[in-house]
Write a protein that holds these residues in place. Structure first.
Motif, PDB file in Angstrom:
ATOM      1  N   ASP A  83      45.567  43.225  38.516  1.00 54.58           N
ATOM      2  CA  ASP A  83      44.260  43.056  39.932  1.00 54.58           C
ATOM      3  C   ASP A  83      43.068  43.785  39.978  1.00 54.58           C
ATOM      4  O   ASP A  83      43.466  44.670  39.487  1.00 54.58           O
ATOM      5  CB  ASP A  83      45.491  43.297  40.988  1.00 54.58           C
ATOM      6  CG  ASP A  83      46.436  42.967  41.401  1.00 54.58           C
ATOM      7  OD1 ASP A  83      46.640  41.045  40.391  1.00 54.58           O
ATOM      8  OD2 ASP A  83      47.571  42.783  41.808  1.00 54.58           O
ATOM      9  N   ARG A  84      41.773  42.872  40.404  1.00 50.88           N
ATOM     10  CA  ARG A  84      40.734  43.881  40.369  1.00 50.88           C
ATOM     11  C   ARG A  84      40.022  43.312  41.511  1.00 50.88           C
ATOM     12  O   ARG A  84      40.163  41.958  41.800  1.00 50.88           O
ATOM     13  CB  ARG A  84      39.935  43.556  38.916  1.00 50.88           C
ATOM     14  CG  ARG A  84      40.417  43.785  37.766  1.00 50.88           C
ATOM     15  CD  ARG A  84      40.636  45.775  37.608  1.00 50.88           C
ATOM     16  NE  ARG A  84      40.345  46.273  36.566  1.00 50.88           N
ATOM     17  CZ  ARG A  84      41.896  46.181  35.750  1.00 50.88           C
ATOM     18  NH1 ARG A  84      42.880  46.177  36.133  1.00 50.88           N
ATOM     19  NH2 ARG A  84      42.501  47.023  34.712  1.00 50.88           N
ATOM     20  N   GLU A  85      39.080  44.273  41.643  1.00 48.12           N
ATOM     21  CA  GLU A  85      38.081  44.080  43.299  1.00 48.12           C
ATOM     22  C   GLU A  85      37.152  44.539  42.804  1.00 48.12           C
ATOM     23  O   GLU A  85      37.153  45.954  42.656  1.00 48.12           O
ATOM     24  CB  GLU A  85      38.461  44.497  44.465  1.00 48.12           C
ATOM     25  CG  GLU A  85      37.904  44.498  45.272  1.00 48.12           C
ATOM     26  CD  GLU A  85      38.822  44.483  47.103  1.00 48.12           C
ATOM     27  OE1 GLU A  85      39.262  44.270  47.657  1.00 48.12           O
ATOM     28  OE2 GLU A  85      38.392  45.750  47.662  1.00 48.12           O
ATOM     29  N   ARG A  99      33.168  44.891  43.669  1.00 49.49           N
ATOM     30  CA  ARG A  99      31.802  45.135  45.292  1.00 49.49           C
ATOM     31  C   ARG A  99      30.638  45.732  45.130  1.00 49.49           C
ATOM     32  O   ARG A  99      30.342  46.211  43.825  1.00 49.49           O
ATOM     33  CB  ARG A  99      32.121  45.778  46.549  1.00 49.49           C
ATOM     34  CG  ARG A  99      33.960  46.293  47.137  1.00 49.49           C
ATOM     35  CD  ARG A  99      34.514  47.109  48.420  1.00 49.49           C
ATOM     36  NE  ARG A  99      35.221  46.163  48.622  1.00 49.49           N
ATOM     37  CZ  ARG A  99      36.402  46.561  50.325  1.00 49.49           C
ATOM     38  NH1 ARG A  99      34.731  45.828  50.952  1.00 49.49           N
ATOM     39  NH2 ARG A  99      37.257  45.825  50.375  1.00 49.49           N
ATOM     40  N   ARG A 105      32.626  41.204  48.065  1.00 52.19           N
ATOM     41  CA  ARG A 105      33.365  40.872  46.781  1.00 52.19           C
ATOM     42  C   ARG A 105      33.800  40.301  46.064  1.00 52.19           C
ATOM     43  O   ARG A 105      34.130  39.181  46.581  1.00 52.19           O
ATOM     44  CB  ARG A 105      34.956  42.597  47.185  1.00 52.19           C
ATOM     45  CG  ARG A 105      35.020  41.660  48.293  1.00 52.19           C
ATOM     46  CD  ARG A 105      36.316  42.493  49.244  1.00 52.19           C
ATOM     47  NE  ARG A 105      36.988  42.020  50.201  1.00 52.19           N
ATOM     48  CZ  ARG A 105      36.511  41.547  51.793  1.00 52.19           C
ATOM     49  NH1 ARG A 105      34.972  41.946  51.636  1.00 52.19           N
ATOM     50  NH2 ARG A 105      37.266  41.438  52.231  1.00 52.19           N
ATOM     51  N   GLN A 116      37.299  39.225  43.935  1.00 52.93           N
ATOM     52  CA  GLN A 116      38.411  39.680  43.652  1.00 52.93           C
ATOM     53  C   GLN A 116      39.252  38.451  42.851  1.00 52.93           C
ATOM     54  O   GLN A 116      39.177  36.950  42.920  1.00 52.93           O
ATOM     55  CB  GLN A 116      39.170  39.762  44.843  1.00 52.93           C
ATOM     56  CG  GLN A 116      38.643  40.802  46.049  1.00 52.93           C
ATOM     57  CD  GLN A 116      40.365  40.319  46.654  1.00 52.93           C
ATOM     58  OE1 GLN A 116      40.380  39.460  47.784  1.00 52.93           O
ATOM     59  NE2 GLN A 116      40.503  41.269  48.608  1.00 52.93           N
ATOM     60  N   TYR A 117      39.787  38.801  41.498  1.00 51.60           N
ATOM     61  CA  TYR A 117      40.328  37.907  41.124  1.00 51.60           C
ATOM     62  C   TYR A 117      41.626  39.470  39.478  1.00 51.60           C
ATOM     63  O   TYR A 117      41.800  40.307  40.384  1.00 51.60           O
ATOM     64  CB  TYR A 117      39.497  37.714  39.523  1.00 51.60           C
ATOM     65  CG  TYR A 117      38.844  39.149  39.113  1.00 51.60           C
ATOM     66  CD1 TYR A 117      39.426  38.711  37.560  1.00 51.60           C
ATOM     67  CD2 TYR A 117      37.660  39.925  39.363  1.00 51.60           C
ATOM     68  CE1 TYR A 117      38.830  39.730  36.929  1.00 51.60           C
ATOM     69  CE2 TYR A 117      37.254  40.627  38.343  1.00 51.60           C
ATOM     70  CZ  TYR A 117      37.623  41.183  37.310  1.00 51.60           C
ATOM     71  OH  TYR A 117      37.386  42.453  36.759  1.00 51.60           O
ATOM     72  N   SER A 118      42.479  38.541  39.283  1.00 44.99           N
ATOM     73  CA  SER A 118      43.802  38.425  38.466  1.00 44.99           C
ATOM     74  C   SER A 118      43.095  37.662  37.133  1.00 44.99           C
ATOM     75  O   SER A 118      42.553  37.160  36.508  1.00 44.99           O
ATOM     76  CB  SER A 118      45.352  38.609  39.360  1.00 44.99           C
ATOM     77  OG  SER A 118      44.883  38.745  40.218  1.00 44.99           O
TER      78      SER A 118
END
Length: 734
Positions: A47-49, A51, A172, A174-176
């Motif tokens: 999981d990544r975020e 910004r 931001r 957000q993705y996996s």
């Protein structure tokens, strides 16, 4: 043909059913603990975020005027499908002119949302779904277009100042993604987050590992990223486990059970450290890079050995599954690199870029240059990687981060290139001239567009462009005061929008920065200030640190990285020297950067101590004497034994913790705080008189110097006296 008896047929059917169900029976035979560890072995979801604030955009982006556009690039792993990706666009607007405003958002060039924003003010935030298609470019491109049309006839968009869109840094992505599909070292480097974690061994580091980590940290700073030093957790460390999710089957193991349901917790056993590594959910192991250090591998194996013993005492089959996990997630990466190798591996459940200590310098040359596009494998042997040197004193701006190409200019647009001074002054030559080649197309207005050249926001050249599509050159001298350790060369284009009394819509016209644009280098003697030291640091230099800094890498390495980057130290050509006795005076034998060390026979004008006293002297005059200061530091240029260098000393008992990159302006001494540079000055020239050209008059001396201008009123006075004398003589004769 003989018939098969019914009893034999039923026996065959029963045997066939057993054969079909055999895998399921085997899985069913696995214990719950074994199955839980096997699931850890196969779960590689990350999981990544990302910004905007992590990409260096700290302040809101303001879009105004009739037609304003901006494209933002959010890094993702190249060539890897995105899972459950979404983009949170955080923005607000003001509508002071009472116009009709439109916001258009696009992803990778495709429009995805348009809305009118016509209230006096309001929220423009929106969530966008992002498709899972792989991005070969390594980024998701967010396009923002803002249009504002007022209800009355106003043809000049500059006059519409009240209709603006504010894009917040909290925007931001957000993705996996599946870490098993990440196969490219170069793509992994480009997809690093804004603050990548660097995993190091717990406790004191070896000199070789410390040396490799600071070089890696400075290389990250040079591409706009801030390294976070993450020592592997050890017994006695405190951490927050409130977000830790532990499967029920794993809680039969004492190490996992002790971590479950905890908030703030102190690690008590090495097995608990191993449990955190296996889970891979806590910040202590959320690293993106690591130096392949034997000390780090030893600490990881000790923790996993303790966990293995606990699992073995409960379930031998589960212990075998854990052994398989260790081989895939630890043994295949750490400790398996050759001397000149770099590898993309799994450490725990985290994809991590591992670099051999001896290969750090070569890896930095590979990753931060055009060679990066050739890093197309999970493992590379980097026998050599260097940048070509300039032979004729000219260096193309495209080598310095500026991408030649066209811009659409309606009213104003900027093009820039950013470069550390050490990247161009590697052989002692300094930039003395900027040569910018441009071409522009004609517009509807007879007013020629203007191109202005800035270096670090100093205007160094400008010209009106001849808009005929042909090359036009601007040559600008680079003054010494404009140079810094980090430099931004900016070309600003400005056109006059034309609308023919509101009957036409103003249109943008293209301008191009040509690839022949370059800077000219010339041999010169660097000054005794920060810019001069950056030029000296581009060649061979040494970094001097006390042994105590190696014992506290989590606090000392971030400081060393920030100061070395700001000073212009070359991570490719500097040498680290560790001083065992931090109290003994050091006599450097070449250009140096010293931390918390006394320098023998130095001419330091700024003196600080751990009691919080600050003294600043100029020749025989004391300029400042302050006491009871804390949380600050001094950085200054000193000379010792014919060698010039920088000295960093903490002011007070607590050192500042730098959150952002430091920018050193003109001067030779700076006082630093946690928020950055507090004050910079020149102890050799506190009044700044040396900035003025030498041929300018100096104060009252200008009135004492003879000038031919004084002859004009003198000659007039003499002529009047002669005329009066002649008139009197005629009267006397009459």
């Amino acid at each position: 043909m003989k018939s098969i008896p019914a009893g034999a047929l039923s026996a065959l059917a029963w045997g066939a059913s057993l054969f079909v169900l055999a895998p399921n029976l085997t899985l069913a035979a696995d214990s719950p603990l074994t199955q839980a560890i096997a699931r850890l072995n196969s779960d590689l979801r990350q999981d990544r975020e990302i910004r905007l604030a992590e990409l260096g955009i700290k302040a809101p982006i303001i879009l105004g005027s009739t037609d304003a556009r901006r494209e933002l690039y959010l890094p993702v792993p190249a060539g890897v499908p995105l899972l459950d990706a979404s983009l949170k666009f955080d923005a607000s607007y003001l509508n002071g002119e009472g116009g009709r405003n439109t916001l258009l958002l696009s992803l990778d060039g495709y429009p995805v949302r348009a809305q009118g924003l016509n209230e006096a003010q309001g929220d423009a935030s929106v969530s966008l779904g992002v498709d899972k298609a792989p991005r070969d470019s390594g980024s998701v491109r967010l396009g923002v277009a803002w249009s504002s049309i007022v209800s009355r006839d106003l043809c000049e968009d500059e006059r519409v100042i009240g209709n603006v869109l504010r894009i917040e840094p909290d925007t931001r992505l957000q993705y996996s993604y599946d870490a098993g599909q990440l196969r490219d070292i170069g793509a992994a480097w480009n997809a690093l987050p804004g603050k990548p974690g660097v995993l190091v061994a717990p406790g004191s580091l070896s000199a070789q590992s410390y040396d490799a980590v600071w070089r890696l940290g400075v290389a990250l700073e040079r591409i706009g990223k801030q390294a976070q030093i993450l020592p592997l957790r050890a017994v006695g460390d405190q951490l927050d486990l409130s977000a830790l999710n532990i499967p029920a089957a794993l809680r039969n193991v004492p190490a996992f059970a002790s971590l479950a349901g905890q908030g703030r917790y102190t690690l008590k056993t090495p097995a608990e450290v191993g449990a955190l590594l296996v889970l891979g959910q806590t910040p202590n192991v959320q690293a993106d890079l690591a130096i392949d250090d034997a000390q780090l591998l030893k600490a990881i194996n000790l923790a996993l050995d303790a966990l293995q013993a606990e699992v073995q005492s409960l379930d031998g089959q589960a212990a075998a599954a854990l052994t398989q996990w260790r081989q895939r997630h630890i043994g295949a990466g750490l400790g398996a690199l050759g001397k000149n190798e770099a590898r993309l591996a799994l450490v725990g459940a985290r994809p991590m870029l591992l670099i051999a200590p001896d290969a750090t310098v070569k890896a930095m040359s590979l990753f931060n240059s055009a060679w990066n596009k050739l890093a197309r494998n999970r493992q590379l042997t980097i026998a050599e990687a260097q940048l070509p040197l300039s032979e004729d004193g000219r260096l193309a701006l495209s080598r310095l981060g500026g991408s030649p190409g066209g811009l659409q200019v309606l009213a104003k647009s900027d093009w820039s290139a950013t470069f550390p001074l050490g990247n161009v002054a590697y052989d002692g030559r300094l930039p003395v001239k900027a040569v910018v080649d441009l071409a522009s197309s004609p517009g509807a207005s007879s007013t020629a567009p203007v191109a202005s050249v800035f270096l670090n926001d100093y205007l160094i050249g400008a010209a009106q462009l001849v808009s005929d599509g042909h090359k036009q050159r601007i040559e600008a001298r680079i003054p010494a005061y404009a140079l810094g350790s980090r430099n931004v060369l900016r070309v600003s284009f400005q056109r006059q929008p034309v609308s023919n009394r509101c009957l036409e819509t103003p249109q943008a016209f293209p301008v191009t920065v040509l690839p022949t644009s370059h800077i000219v280098l010339k041999d010169s003697t660097p000054g005794s200030d920060f810019a001069g030291m950056a030029a000296r640091f581009a060649k061979n230099s040494q970094i001097l640190v006390p042994q105590a800094w190696l014992e506290q890498p989590a606090s000392s390495l971030p400081t060393l990285i920030k100061i070395a980057d700001a000073a212009g130290i070359s991570p490719l050509r500097a040498q680290l020297k560790v001083q065992a006795d931090g109290k003994a005076a050091v006599a450097p034998d070449q250009t140096f950067l010293a931390f918390e060390l006394p320098i023998k026979d130095s001419d330091a004008a700024v003196q600080v101590d751990d009691q919080g006293r600050l003294l600043i002297n100029h020749k025989q005059q004391r300029l400042l004497d302050l006491q009871q200061l804390d949380g600050m530091a001094a950085l200054q240029v000193v000379t010792s034994g014919g060698q010039q260098g920088l000295v960093y000393r903490t002011l007070g008992s607590h050192a500042p913790q730098f959150d952002e990159s430091l920018l050193l302006t003109r001067g030779n001494a700076s006082i630093l705080g946690s928020e950055g540079v507090l004050s910079t000055f020149d102890t050799h020239d506190p009044s700044g008189s040396q900035l003025i050209d030498a041929d300018e008059p100096r104060g009252l001396e200008a009135w004492r110097q003879p000038s031919l201008l004084w002859l004009i009123p003198g000659a007039l006075l003499l002529l009047v006296v002669i005329l009066l004398a002649g008139r009197r003589a005629r009267r006397q004769r009459q």
